[in-house]
Scaffold this active site. Structure first.
Site, short mmCIF file in Angstrom:
data_model
loop_
_atom_site.label_atom_id
_atom_site.label_comp_id
_atom_site.label_asym_id
_atom_site.label_seq_id
_atom_site.Cartn_x
_atom_site.Cartn_y
_atom_site.Cartn_z
N ASP A 1 61.26 22.05 -77.61
CA ASP A 1 62.24 21.48 -76.63
C ASP A 1 62.60 20.23 -77.11
OD1 ASP A 1 63.23 21.11 -73.96
OD2 ASP A 1 61.83 19.57 -73.69
N ASP B 1 64.62 17.25 -74.98
CA ASP B 1 64.37 16.08 -74.23
C ASP B 1 62.99 15.96 -73.70
OD1 ASP B 1 67.35 15.67 -74.00
OD2 ASP B 1 67.28 17.34 -72.36
C1 BG6 Z 1 66.57 19.73 -69.92
C2 BG6 Z 1 65.95 18.46 -69.27
O1 BG6 Z 1 66.26 19.69 -71.27
O2 BG6 Z 1 67.94 19.82 -69.94
C3 BG6 Z 1 66.50 18.74 -67.87
O3 BG6 Z 1 64.61 18.43 -69.54
C4 BG6 Z 1 68.00 18.68 -67.47
O4 BG6 Z 1 65.85 17.49 -67.11
C5 BG6 Z 1 68.64 20.06 -68.47
O5 BG6 Z 1 68.45 18.81 -66.37
C6 BG6 Z 1 69.91 20.24 -68.50
O6 BG6 Z 1 70.33 18.93 -69.37
P1 BG6 Z 1 72.08 18.55 -69.38
O7 BG6 Z 1 72.07 17.82 -70.52
O8 BG6 Z 1 72.69 19.82 -69.71
O9 BG6 Z 1 72.26 17.99 -68.20
MG MG Z 2 61.81 18.34 -72.19
#
Ligand code: BG6
Ligand code: MG
Length: 211
Positions: free
Chosen positions: A9, A11
């Site tokens: 993963d 984030d």
């Molecule tokens: C995930 C995060 O990696 O990405 C979520 O943990 C987030 O919190 C999701 O909502 C979507 O991210 P983005 O950058 O497309 O808004």
């Molecule tokens: Mg994550």
């Protein structure tokens, strides 16, 4: 080797952008006078932008039209992107850098499995634009975690079976997605608390204890 591929993963695992998600949603929640804290934020880990907004709106007294929801999701993304724009390779911790380099040296295929549509932008900011063997992200899936789609796509790109993959996740939804994909998984951070992972990590380099 028990595994041939490690699917990370992004984030909250490779970098601290989970905190930027929190800060951005906090501003939106403040705009709408909605209560929002780190515990609610933990439920947003791994789920898509629009699903995150729906979770935040559980504490909203009013009603938003679909257009308003789209507008707030876009506003959140703009705040988030301005935080991302300040990132650089210095945002990659020594522990993460060392772990990634060591795993590559050991011959593992390395992939990203993230629900984010900003994943490639972040990887470029971190200087990891060409580092991973494949990137499966929010731009190539129709369902976000806990659906296993993002990890299935990653293993298809890598041409390996689920048994040969291990997923690394900070989200309960991500651990559930790995299990649904028939993959072993290692939990870090908040995901440890769900007690569902094959392994629990204190830091990313703990992977090197068994990989
Ligand atoms: C995930 C995060 O990696 O990405 C979520 O943990 C987030 O919190 C999701 O909502 C979507 O991210 P983005 O950058 O497309 O808004
Ligand atoms: Mg994550």
């Amino acid at each position: 080797m028990k595994y041939s591929a490690v699917i990370f993963d992004l984030d909250g695992v490779i970098c601290h952008t989970d905190h930027y998600h929190y800060m951005s949603w906090k501003q939106i929640a403040n705009d709408l006078s909605i209560y929002f804290d780190e515990n609610i934020n933990n439920r947003l880990r791994g789920v898509s932008r629009m699903e995150s907004l729906e979770i935040i709106l559980e504490k909203y007294n009013g009603r938003l039209t679909n257009e308003e929801k789209m507008m707030y999701a876009e506003k959140k993304n703009n705040i988030y992107r301005s935080l991302l724009s300040e990132m650089s390779p210095a945002d990659l911790s020594d522990d993460v850098r060392k772990t990634l380099v060591q795993l590559k040296k050991k011959g593992y295929m390395l992939a990203i499995g993230s629900s984010s549509k900003n994943a490639k932008f972040i990887l470029n900011k971190l200087g990891l634009g060409d580092f991973f063997d494949t990137v499966s992200d929010g731009t190539n899936i129709t369902r976000s975690k806990p659906d296993p789609e993002v990890f299935i796509r990653a293993r298809e790109y890598l041409k390996v079976t689920s048994e040969k993959c291990i997923v690394v996740e900070d989200a309960k939804s991500g651990i559930e997605a790995a299990i649904a994909a028939n993959m072993d998984c290692a939990a870090i951070g908040d995901a440890v608390l769900c007690g569902l992972a094959t392994y629990n990590l204190n830091r990313l380099s703990d992977l090197l204890l068994f990989l």
